[in-house]
Design a protein around this motif. Sequence first.
Motif, PDB file in Angstrom:
ATOM      1  N   ASP A 115       0.862  -1.185   0.000  1.00  0.00           N
ATOM      2  CA  ASP A 115       0.000   0.000   0.000  1.00  0.00           C
ATOM      3  C   ASP A 115       0.900   1.236   0.000  1.00  0.00           C
ATOM      4  O   ASP A 115       1.577   1.526   0.990  1.00  0.00           O
ATOM      5  CB  ASP A 115      -0.884  -0.028   1.245  1.00  0.00           C
ATOM      6  CG  ASP A 115      -1.904   1.098   1.247  1.00  0.00           C
ATOM      7  OD1 ASP A 115      -1.718   2.094   0.513  1.00  0.00           O
ATOM      8  OD2 ASP A 115      -2.888   1.011   2.016  1.00  0.00           O
ATOM      9  N   LEU A 116       0.942   1.941  -1.112  1.00  0.00           N
ATOM     10  CA  LEU A 116       1.876   3.057  -1.277  1.00  0.00           C
ATOM     11  C   LEU A 116       1.611   4.177  -0.279  1.00  0.00           C
ATOM     12  O   LEU A 116       2.524   4.920   0.105  1.00  0.00           O
ATOM     13  CB  LEU A 116       1.794   3.592  -2.714  1.00  0.00           C
ATOM     14  CG  LEU A 116       2.956   4.469  -3.193  1.00  0.00           C
ATOM     15  CD1 LEU A 116       4.272   3.735  -3.061  1.00  0.00           C
ATOM     16  CD2 LEU A 116       2.733   4.922  -4.630  1.00  0.00           C
ATOM     17  N   SER A 117       0.371   4.285   0.189  1.00  0.00           N
ATOM     18  CA  SER A 117       0.038   5.357   1.142  1.00  0.00           C
ATOM     19  C   SER A 117       0.670   5.126   2.508  1.00  0.00           C
ATOM     20  O   SER A 117       0.760   6.049   3.321  1.00  0.00           O
ATOM     21  CB  SER A 117      -1.484   5.470   1.283  1.00  0.00           C
ATOM     22  OG  SER A 117      -2.010   4.303   1.895  1.00  0.00           O
ATOM     23  N   SER A 133       4.581  -8.302   5.028  1.00  0.00           N
ATOM     24  CA  SER A 133       4.417  -7.387   6.157  1.00  0.00           C
ATOM     25  C   SER A 133       2.998  -6.846   6.255  1.00  0.00           C
ATOM     26  O   SER A 133       2.155  -7.049   5.367  1.00  0.00           O
ATOM     27  CB  SER A 133       5.385  -6.208   5.999  1.00  0.00           C
ATOM     28  OG  SER A 133       4.938  -5.359   4.945  1.00  0.00           O
ATOM     29  N   ALA A 134       2.761  -6.126   7.323  1.00  0.00           N
ATOM     30  CA  ALA A 134       1.467  -5.474   7.541  1.00  0.00           C
ATOM     31  C   ALA A 134       1.254  -4.303   6.586  1.00  0.00           C
ATOM     32  O   ALA A 134       0.171  -3.710   6.555  1.00  0.00           O
ATOM     33  CB  ALA A 134       1.394  -4.989   8.992  1.00  0.00           C
ATOM     34  N   PHE A 135       2.268  -3.974   5.787  1.00  0.00           N
ATOM     35  CA  PHE A 135       2.159  -2.860   4.843  1.00  0.00           C
ATOM     36  C   PHE A 135       1.608  -3.310   3.496  1.00  0.00           C
ATOM     37  O   PHE A 135       1.471  -2.493   2.576  1.00  0.00           O
ATOM     38  CB  PHE A 135       3.534  -2.199   4.651  1.00  0.00           C
ATOM     39  CG  PHE A 135       4.084  -1.602   5.916  1.00  0.00           C
ATOM     40  CD1 PHE A 135       3.739  -0.315   6.304  1.00  0.00           C
ATOM     41  CD2 PHE A 135       4.918  -2.340   6.738  1.00  0.00           C
ATOM     42  CE1 PHE A 135       4.226   0.224   7.475  1.00  0.00           C
ATOM     43  CE2 PHE A 135       5.423  -1.807   7.915  1.00  0.00           C
ATOM     44  CZ  PHE A 135       5.072  -0.524   8.300  1.00  0.00           C
ATOM     45  N   GLU A 136       1.294  -4.585   3.354  1.00  0.00           N
ATOM     46  CA  GLU A 136       0.775  -5.080   2.084  1.00  0.00           C
ATOM     47  C   GLU A 136      -0.627  -4.515   1.807  1.00  0.00           C
ATOM     48  O   GLU A 136      -1.409  -4.262   2.730  1.00  0.00           O
ATOM     49  CB  GLU A 136       0.726  -6.616   2.096  1.00  0.00           C
ATOM     50  CG  GLU A 136       2.090  -7.250   1.904  1.00  0.00           C
ATOM     51  CD  GLU A 136       2.061  -8.376   0.891  1.00  0.00           C
ATOM     52  OE1 GLU A 136       0.958  -8.888   0.612  1.00  0.00           O
ATOM     53  OE2 GLU A 136       3.138  -8.747   0.379  1.00  0.00           O
ATOM     54  N   ALA A 137      -0.897  -4.361   0.523  1.00  0.00           N
ATOM     55  CA  ALA A 137      -2.214  -3.866   0.114  1.00  0.00           C
ATOM     56  C   ALA A 137      -3.276  -4.935   0.398  1.00  0.00           C
ATOM     57  O   ALA A 137      -2.987  -6.139   0.395  1.00  0.00           O
ATOM     58  CB  ALA A 137      -2.193  -3.523  -1.368  1.00  0.00           C
TER      59      ALA A 137
END
Length: 473
Positions: free
Chosen positions: A378-380, A444-448
Amino acid sequence: MWETVSTFIDKYDLLPANSTVVVGVSGGADSMGLLHYLDSIKEAKDLKLVVAHVDHMFRGAESEEDMKFVKQQSEKRSLLFEAEQINVSAYQKEKKLTVQVAARECRYAFYEKVMKKHHADFLALGHHADDQVETILMRLGRGSSMTGYAGILPKRAFGDGVIIRPFLTVTKSEILEYLTVHGVPFRHDPSNDKDAYRRNRLRHHILPVLKEEFPGLHKRFQAFSEQIQESEQYIGALVEKEWIAVIKSKANDRVILDIKPLLLMAKPLQRRGIQLILNYLYNNEIPPSLSSIHIDNLLSLLESEHPSGRLHFPNGLQVFKSYDECTLTFDKDEYDKAYKHKLEVPGNVALATDFKITSEIRTLEKPQDVKENQAVIDLSKVALPLYVRTRFDGDRMKLKGTNGSKKIKSIFIEGKIPLQQREIWPLIVDANHEILWIPMLKRSAFEATEETMGPVLVLTCKTSQKVWEATKK
């Protein structure tokens, strides 16, 4: 007595006819006795003798007088003479060695040079029976391998030739008597009278008592040495057969072992095999500081239930255990190749470790379409720029689908990633040091997610088949 020497020479074929022999001569009693003996038989055996002398420059003018003496004795016998003055003290400081080790390295390097110059087959040295007793006692005291406990060998490979020791069956007193009878002069090195070195202390205080208590002691020690050599030859033949399954790869400065078949062997075969590997890596010049304790530590490491570990051996040799493999290497950087590279978006980074990481921005790509060697972030949630780097101590990763984090070390262990690959495995991190992805291992938890709005960052990792297979263990 000299019939004994002749029998010993014939037994081990130390002096074949028509040989060129470099004789190491310090000017002391032992080497002068050897020189006189070889000179007396050179015509019968058609030997070409070359006298080699090293001035270690320890005693100034006195040691220079030794060199002149040996030169005169050589000329008197019409023998070729080679000498060199070497600043051993400077070499010792440069290499950070003990005095004795530095002197030995310089001396043997000179001998090898003389042998090559004269195309010599043999290097003859004056070690005698008392030296043999001292050597075996010292190795028993400090610990050694079974090969080491055999003491001084009658002959061994050296450079392009062979070192021979014809006097191993005669004692110092017998040599001195021989010199007296034949009127052979010799020099005396006063440093041999001092108790500064362990060998001298054994020679002055221990050996006389033992020889008085056990007449013929040197014969028993030589017999002990020969029995060990015979046993080692037999074990060596077994090792050669059994270790075929153990050695996975071998290079000049690195050997990789398969631990499982090694541990199935009998202990003597394990020890002997490890000794042969060390001989190979050290090019048959085992450092004096390497002892049986090092082999014991290596075996303990291999037998340990812990999947990984590391040992440091003399002269920069390192031992790494990683699951079912053990690597012995002199490449000190092999497991310390840390890196950090900026990853442009879009862009790519090609690593020298079989990894290539690519980044691109796309409109939302559904998570179910993500390949195993990809991550969709997720780029945000990301702070640019991105970096590809190796792990730091204490690194933790926020895991996908959980509210917690996990140590990178634990992730590698659970993934059964070999120790050497853990040190070079890439982590993708952002400007806030958050770990976005461990390629092929953890998301990671940053995945979309399906709820992600807007563009996403797509990371792709390409690597070799070998590395890919490591993640499938």
